[in-house]
Design a protein around this motif. Structure first.
Motif, PDB file in Angstrom:
ATOM      1  N   THR A 114     -25.088   4.283 -32.858  1.00 33.11           N
ATOM      2  CA  THR A 114     -25.425   4.800 -31.006  1.00 33.11           C
ATOM      3  C   THR A 114     -23.788   4.454 -29.792  1.00 33.11           C
ATOM      4  O   THR A 114     -23.963   3.225 -30.119  1.00 33.11           O
ATOM      5  CB  THR A 114     -26.864   4.087 -30.374  1.00 33.11           C
ATOM      6  OG1 THR A 114     -27.767   4.844 -30.857  1.00 33.11           O
ATOM      7  CG2 THR A 114     -26.578   5.083 -28.717  1.00 33.11           C
ATOM      8  N   SER A 115     -23.781   5.354 -29.828  1.00 29.29           N
ATOM      9  CA  SER A 115     -22.406   5.375 -28.951  1.00 29.29           C
ATOM     10  C   SER A 115     -22.925   4.666 -27.884  1.00 29.29           C
ATOM     11  O   SER A 115     -23.377   4.797 -26.673  1.00 29.29           O
ATOM     12  CB  SER A 115     -21.402   6.639 -28.677  1.00 29.29           C
ATOM     13  OG  SER A 115     -22.285   7.121 -27.592  1.00 29.29           O
ATOM     14  N   ILE A 116     -21.549   4.221 -26.553  1.00 33.09           N
ATOM     15  CA  ILE A 116     -21.812   4.031 -25.580  1.00 33.09           C
ATOM     16  C   ILE A 116     -22.220   4.683 -24.905  1.00 33.09           C
ATOM     17  O   ILE A 116     -21.922   5.516 -25.189  1.00 33.09           O
ATOM     18  CB  ILE A 116     -20.126   3.228 -25.225  1.00 33.09           C
ATOM     19  CG1 ILE A 116     -18.740   4.379 -25.394  1.00 33.09           C
ATOM     20  CG2 ILE A 116     -19.773   2.409 -25.997  1.00 33.09           C
ATOM     21  CD1 ILE A 116     -17.788   3.915 -24.926  1.00 33.09           C
ATOM     22  N   PRO A 117     -22.272   4.903 -23.377  1.00 29.78           N
ATOM     23  CA  PRO A 117     -22.528   5.699 -22.854  1.00 29.78           C
ATOM     24  C   PRO A 117     -21.604   6.534 -22.330  1.00 29.78           C
ATOM     25  O   PRO A 117     -20.678   5.962 -22.244  1.00 29.78           O
ATOM     26  CB  PRO A 117     -23.683   4.911 -21.685  1.00 29.78           C
ATOM     27  CG  PRO A 117     -22.855   3.792 -20.912  1.00 29.78           C
ATOM     28  CD  PRO A 117     -22.949   3.360 -22.748  1.00 29.78           C
ATOM     29  N   LEU A 118     -21.405   7.963 -21.757  1.00 27.29           N
ATOM     30  CA  LEU A 118     -21.403   9.123 -21.207  1.00 27.29           C
ATOM     31  C   LEU A 118     -20.381   8.826 -20.323  1.00 27.29           C
ATOM     32  O   LEU A 118     -18.491   8.463 -20.887  1.00 27.29           O
ATOM     33  CB  LEU A 118     -21.703   9.975 -21.148  1.00 27.29           C
ATOM     34  CG  LEU A 118     -20.748  11.345 -20.166  1.00 27.29           C
ATOM     35  CD1 LEU A 118     -19.937  12.306 -21.893  1.00 27.29           C
ATOM     36  CD2 LEU A 118     -21.321  12.407 -20.171  1.00 27.29           C
ATOM     37  N   ARG A 119     -20.075   7.658 -19.294  1.00 27.58           N
ATOM     38  CA  ARG A 119     -19.317   7.627 -17.749  1.00 27.58           C
ATOM     39  C   ARG A 119     -19.096   6.274 -18.844  1.00 27.58           C
ATOM     40  O   ARG A 119     -17.780   6.334 -18.263  1.00 27.58           O
ATOM     41  CB  ARG A 119     -20.476   6.722 -17.207  1.00 27.58           C
ATOM     42  CG  ARG A 119     -21.128   5.102 -18.004  1.00 27.58           C
ATOM     43  CD  ARG A 119     -21.252   4.215 -16.832  1.00 27.58           C
ATOM     44  NE  ARG A 119     -22.619   5.248 -15.351  1.00 27.58           N
ATOM     45  CZ  ARG A 119     -23.385   5.137 -15.312  1.00 27.58           C
ATOM     46  NH1 ARG A 119     -24.499   4.921 -16.895  1.00 27.58           N
ATOM     47  NH2 ARG A 119     -24.327   6.382 -14.855  1.00 27.58           N
ATOM     48  N   GLN A 120     -19.177   5.345 -19.571  1.00 28.39           N
ATOM     49  CA  GLN A 120     -17.410   4.798 -20.036  1.00 28.39           C
ATOM     50  C   GLN A 120     -16.436   5.420 -20.967  1.00 28.39           C
ATOM     51  O   GLN A 120     -15.753   5.536 -21.129  1.00 28.39           O
ATOM     52  CB  GLN A 120     -18.256   3.555 -21.490  1.00 28.39           C
ATOM     53  CG  GLN A 120     -18.942   3.227 -20.316  1.00 28.39           C
ATOM     54  CD  GLN A 120     -19.229   1.525 -20.754  1.00 28.39           C
ATOM     55  OE1 GLN A 120     -19.467   0.583 -22.234  1.00 28.39           O
ATOM     56  NE2 GLN A 120     -20.437   0.654 -20.633  1.00 28.39           N
ATOM     57  N   ILE A 121     -17.493   6.567 -21.438  1.00 28.67           N
ATOM     58  CA  ILE A 121     -16.223   7.919 -22.379  1.00 28.67           C
ATOM     59  C   ILE A 121     -15.356   8.286 -21.662  1.00 28.67           C
ATOM     60  O   ILE A 121     -14.477   8.254 -21.885  1.00 28.67           O
ATOM     61  CB  ILE A 121     -16.978   8.906 -23.390  1.00 28.67           C
ATOM     62  CG1 ILE A 121     -18.361   7.564 -24.346  1.00 28.67           C
ATOM     63  CG2 ILE A 121     -16.422   9.521 -23.972  1.00 28.67           C
ATOM     64  CD1 ILE A 121     -19.145   8.254 -25.138  1.00 28.67           C
ATOM     65  N   LEU A 122     -15.552   8.888 -20.451  1.00 28.06           N
ATOM     66  CA  LEU A 122     -14.944  10.011 -19.339  1.00 28.06           C
ATOM     67  C   LEU A 122     -13.330   8.460 -19.368  1.00 28.06           C
ATOM     68  O   LEU A 122     -12.670   9.028 -18.850  1.00 28.06           O
ATOM     69  CB  LEU A 122     -15.573  10.205 -18.071  1.00 28.06           C
ATOM     70  CG  LEU A 122     -16.918  11.094 -18.907  1.00 28.06           C
ATOM     71  CD1 LEU A 122     -18.313  11.834 -17.845  1.00 28.06           C
ATOM     72  CD2 LEU A 122     -16.119  12.160 -19.287  1.00 28.06           C
TER      73      LEU A 122
END
Length: 540
Positions: A363-371
């Motif tokens: 499972t990846s890091i959350p979207l806010r960190q990806i952005l």
């Protein structure tokens, strides 16, 4: 004197006008009239005259401030002066500056015209991802076992990696692929598997098979900023090459593939030059080919360096690349693979996941960190994978076209004019993308007033911090006042984001420059000067 006429004698004494009429008759009578008039004048002059009226303080204040200072007009005059730069006379420039607090337009210049946004388009992808996926969205990649475990640690069957569009398996996101594979290898260890008598199959069918966006430049396909888009990605879908000079001038250089051996074939035409020469490496690849031609030169090493250079080049088949990297990780862990590495398309048979056990998942890091990574480093592959994920999660079709339709729907839902946007991809690589500065400014205004304000603000580059603004506006008032996305292509340089004024007012600022015939640094200088002027603005 008979028949003589004399003209009346008139005078102004104070506010009184005295007229001495002409008369006929005897000399005595005339003399009497004249004497009487003179006496009257003398009497009037002898009266005390009113003192000049003194202007009161309020009147003097009104006269002194007849021309009221207007900070906004001064700002507009200053920006007009900056736009008169002769070096940018041939460029297409658009500017829109909007107060996030009042909605007031402080400055507008060509803001209704269409411009190529370049990576400013990532702001639209960001807005749609936050609204349609949510800031806590995470990607999950699962590995399935299609076979049986035999005694002695043999697994007879295939291991299948099912991609879900996760763009984060790279150093860019602090997640090298080996850290992902380690999770899966631990699961194999827990089952006692030491040999895989089957294939490693990578399934990237979560997205469609279109790997390059409409309007992408064909000569960019060998560059690391425009790799093919796939639902499975690792190392930003690039292999790392190490090029070292030969032993002497004129000798061929040596080229080593640091990861993904077997995924590309190298044709080496790089030659060694003298120490004082500048290295020049030019990769070339025919469309759809896995053969990379390397041309250019590399200088001999100095006494303090080995002289090697790293070069990233995209792979042609990202899913097969992921499978090959996983096989290499298994080999290093002494788990032997007796079968082949292939994609689900190569396998050619339907895969019934509902009937297969899950070996492990990541499972990846959350979207806010990806952005944050996407916007600060302007990560193109991430933006394209997000665009297709938006479409897949909401419609079941992971395509460029479906993704751009959802972005338009987000604009319409929030009262923004989608007709001012022509969107072909998610990153801004396409030359077919067009939008107005006004729309970008209003999008920023909307995001500032939305529940995603902090997520957007924290994702934007800032001067002096890691990202695309790291070296800009350092040591100025704007250094701590600007958070903005850059957008760059050949002959295109844009900036859009937020600037906080000296009063603490936050402005939505968009500066777009297209058709540049001068170095990009000239356009960046204009952008920086505008931001510095806005950071110093005070309405007081």
């Amino acid at each position: 004197m008979r028949g003589a006429r004399c003209r009346g004698i008139g005078c102004i004494a104070g506010t009184h006008q005295i007229s001495i009429p002409c008369c006929k008759g005897s000399m005595a009578r005339n003399v009497a009239w004249c004497i009487a008039g003179i006496v009257c004048i003398v009497q009037l002059w002898a009266q005390p005259q009113p003192a000049p009226q003194r202007k009161n303080d309020s009147l003097r204040h009104r006269e002194a401030t007849a021309v009221v200072r207007s900070p906004i007009r001064e700002l507009q005059a200053d920006l007009d002066a900056l736009l008169k730069n002769r070096e940018l006379a041939a460029a297409h420039i658009g500017i829109c500056i909007l107060s996030t607090e009042t909605g007031e337009y402080l400055f507008r210049f060509n803001d209704g015209k269409a411009f190529i946004p370049a990576s400013l388009l990532k702001l639209f992808t960001t807005a749609a991802a936050l609204e349609l996926l949510g800031p806590d969205f995470r990607f999950t990649t699962r590995v399935y076992l299609d076979g049986r475990i035999r005694q002695g640690g043999d697994f007879e069957g295939n291991i299948i990696i099912r991609g879900s569009g996760d763009p984060t398996w790279s150093e860019s996101f602090g997640t090298p692929p080996d850290s992902v594979f380690a999770v899966w290898i631990r699961a194999l260890d827990s089952l006692g598997i030491t040999t895989i008598k089957g294939n490693i199959i990578a399934d990237d069918s979560y997205f469609d098979a279109v790997r390059y966006g409409p309007g992408w430049m064909w000569d960019d396909f060998v560059m690391p900023y425009s790799p093919p888009v796939s639902a499975l990605a690792a190392n930003d879908n690039c292999v790392q090459l190490l090029i070292r000079p030969g032993a002497d001038v004129g000798d061929p250089a040596t080229v080593s593939v640091l990861n993904g051996n077997g995924m590309i074939k190298i044709v080496n035409d790089v030659r060694t030059t003298a120490i004082d020469h500048t290295p020049e490496l030019i990769p070339y690849r025919d469309f759809g080919s896995s053969t990379i031609e390397l041309h250019g030169t590399i200088p001999l090493p100095t006494n303090t360096s080995e002289g090697g250079l790293n070069l990233s080049v995209p792979v042609e088949n990202p899913a097969a690349y992921v499978a090959a990297l996983f096989r290499d990780a298994l080999d290093r862990h002494r788990i032997r693979v007796r079968g082949s590495v292939m994609t689900a398309t190569d396998w050619g048979e339907p895969i019934l996941y509902s009937r297969l056990p899950v070996l492990a998942e990541y499972t990846s890091i959350p979207l806010r960190q990806i952005l944050t990574v996407m916007n600060r480093t302007s990560h193109n592959l991430c933006a394209e994978m997000l665009l297709k994920t938006i479409a897949k999660e909401n419609s079941g079709s992971g395509s460029f076209a479906a993704g751009t339709e959802y972005v338009s729907s987000v604009l319409q839902r929030n009262g923004l004019p989608s007709e001012e946007l022509s969107m072909s991809d998610g990153s801004g690589l396409s030359r077919l993308n067009l939008c107005t500065p006004s729309l970008v400014a209003r999008l920023l205004w909307h995001l500032w007033r939305s529940r995603f304000r902090n997520d957007v603000l924290s994702s934007l580059p800032r001067p002096g911090e890691p990202g695309t603004l790291r070296t800009r506006m350092i040591g100025t008032l704007a250094e701590r006042s600007v958070a903005a996305k850059t957008g760059t292509l050949n002959n295109v340089s844009n900036l859009a984001g937020y600037v906080t004024t000296r009063d603490g007012e936050v402005l939505s600022v968009v500066i777009m420059t297209n058709h540049l015939l001068v170095p990009e640094s000239v356009a960046r200088n204009l952008q920086d000067l505008i931001c510095m002027r806005l950071a110093s603005l005070t309405r007081r």
